[in-house]
Design an enzyme around this catalytic site. Sequence first.
Site, PDB file in Angstrom:
ATOM      1  N   LYS A   1      63.910  71.135  17.402  1.00  0.00           N
ATOM      2  CA  LYS A   1      65.073  72.022  17.600  1.00  0.00           C
ATOM      3  C   LYS A   1      66.355  71.188  17.686  1.00  0.00           C
ATOM      4  O   LYS A   1      67.366  71.520  17.062  1.00  0.00           O
ATOM      5  CB  LYS A   1      64.871  72.871  18.863  1.00  0.00           C
ATOM      6  CG  LYS A   1      63.785  73.923  18.688  1.00  0.00           C
ATOM      7  CD  LYS A   1      63.337  74.573  19.989  1.00  0.00           C
ATOM      8  CE  LYS A   1      62.106  75.451  19.737  1.00  0.00           C
ATOM      9  NZ  LYS A   1      61.508  76.014  20.948  1.00  0.00           N
TER      10      LYS A   1
ATOM     11  N   GLN B   1      62.151  75.459  27.450  1.00  0.00           N
ATOM     12  CA  GLN B   1      60.909  75.378  26.672  1.00  0.00           C
ATOM     13  C   GLN B   1      59.709  75.765  27.544  1.00  0.00           C
ATOM     14  O   GLN B   1      59.529  75.239  28.649  1.00  0.00           O
ATOM     15  CB  GLN B   1      60.732  73.939  26.133  1.00  0.00           C
ATOM     16  CG  GLN B   1      59.536  73.738  25.233  1.00  0.00           C
ATOM     17  CD  GLN B   1      59.651  74.489  23.897  1.00  0.00           C
ATOM     18  OE1 GLN B   1      60.702  74.534  23.283  1.00  0.00           O
ATOM     19  NE2 GLN B   1      58.552  75.086  23.469  1.00  0.00           N
TER      20      GLN B   1
ATOM     21  N   ASP C   1      66.640  82.487  22.928  1.00  0.00           N
ATOM     22  CA  ASP C   1      65.207  82.689  22.658  1.00  0.00           C
ATOM     23  C   ASP C   1      64.867  84.177  22.621  1.00  0.00           C
ATOM     24  O   ASP C   1      63.790  84.562  22.157  1.00  0.00           O
ATOM     25  CB  ASP C   1      64.364  82.022  23.753  1.00  0.00           C
ATOM     26  CG  ASP C   1      63.683  80.748  23.274  1.00  0.00           C
ATOM     27  OD1 ASP C   1      63.503  80.580  22.052  1.00  0.00           O
ATOM     28  OD2 ASP C   1      63.315  79.916  24.134  1.00  0.00           O
TER      29      ASP C   1
END
Length: 290
Positions: free
Chosen positions: A52, A96, A119
């Site tokens: 990412k 994460q 997200d």
Amino acid sequence: MELLDGKKTSSEIKEEIAKKVIQLKEQGKKTPHLAAVIVGNDGASRTYVNAKVKTCEKVGFNSTLFELPDSISEADLLAKVDELNNDDDIDGFIVQLPLPDHIDEHKVTLAVSPSKDVDGFHPENIGRMMLGLPCFLPATPAGIVELLDRYNIETSGKDCVVVGRSNIVGTPMSVLMSRNAKVGNCTVTLTHSRTKNLAEVTKRADILIVALGKPEFITADMVKDGAVVVDVGIHRIADDSKKSGFKLLGDVKFDEVAPKCSYITPVPGGVGPMTIASLMLNTLKAIDMK
Ligand code: NDP
């Protein structure tokens, strides 16, 4: 059979984003800034986060990676989230997953400001998705929709079966495929570990989206001829013949399923890169929504 090539498609999307970033800079606007928080040393999580961050560099975003130790308390992680919520230079950020057992993931997800939740995991964004209101869509399902769209896969009126009902993949996927949209208008069946006669259900699917987290679980006898198959699963399997020491497998037994399909995503190079592309698109959207 044609591959739904997530690697190629995500590269095209990244080029489009890079052009948009140049335009923003030319207009004297701020460079998009995505931050990522990783807790602990899980190898797979690190690989995902590094990918990412690398993509941010490629498209011209600023990125900041916060690496926190496994031992961090829940309160300290929540304080970090609060700090990022209030940092005006950061347009969006991700925490994460998975997190260590002593930290309540749900609490952390709830703590992220919905306006920076790139997200798309916050209940406010999930609720807005259900109502068809502007929101950040969860990155993986949104990436799959984008992939189907760019390959002009006809979805209207089709039978779509989703295997797996997680909050981040299966459930939102089922919502997106049933909504009244260009990629949508499917008759959706959402299956899970209590589904009876799963093979009979999957065999009815014109579009089969698999996210159950078991390597090579879906075999050829579970798939209809001509189906479109999207494999979300990703598993590292030890393999001494590889330089990395492992190979990647999906939830679908690719070699035997692929010949039956009209389209199928490979693993790697299918859904994974599209998830990252979605994250970048959501970060751009965060700026537009400001
Ligand atoms: P979860 O473990 O959260 O959910 C798995 C789901 O599969 C559950 O709903 C479970 O049912 C269902 N399931 C388990 N076994 C069966 C079975 N035998 N038959 C039918 N359903 C079953 O997984 P995630 O959604 O988070 O992830 C799924 C996979 O996708 C993983 O391999 C993950 O690594 C990968 N992934 C890949 C991403 C990418 O970008 N490529 C992004 C996110 C995930 P129940 O609810 O009844 O327990």
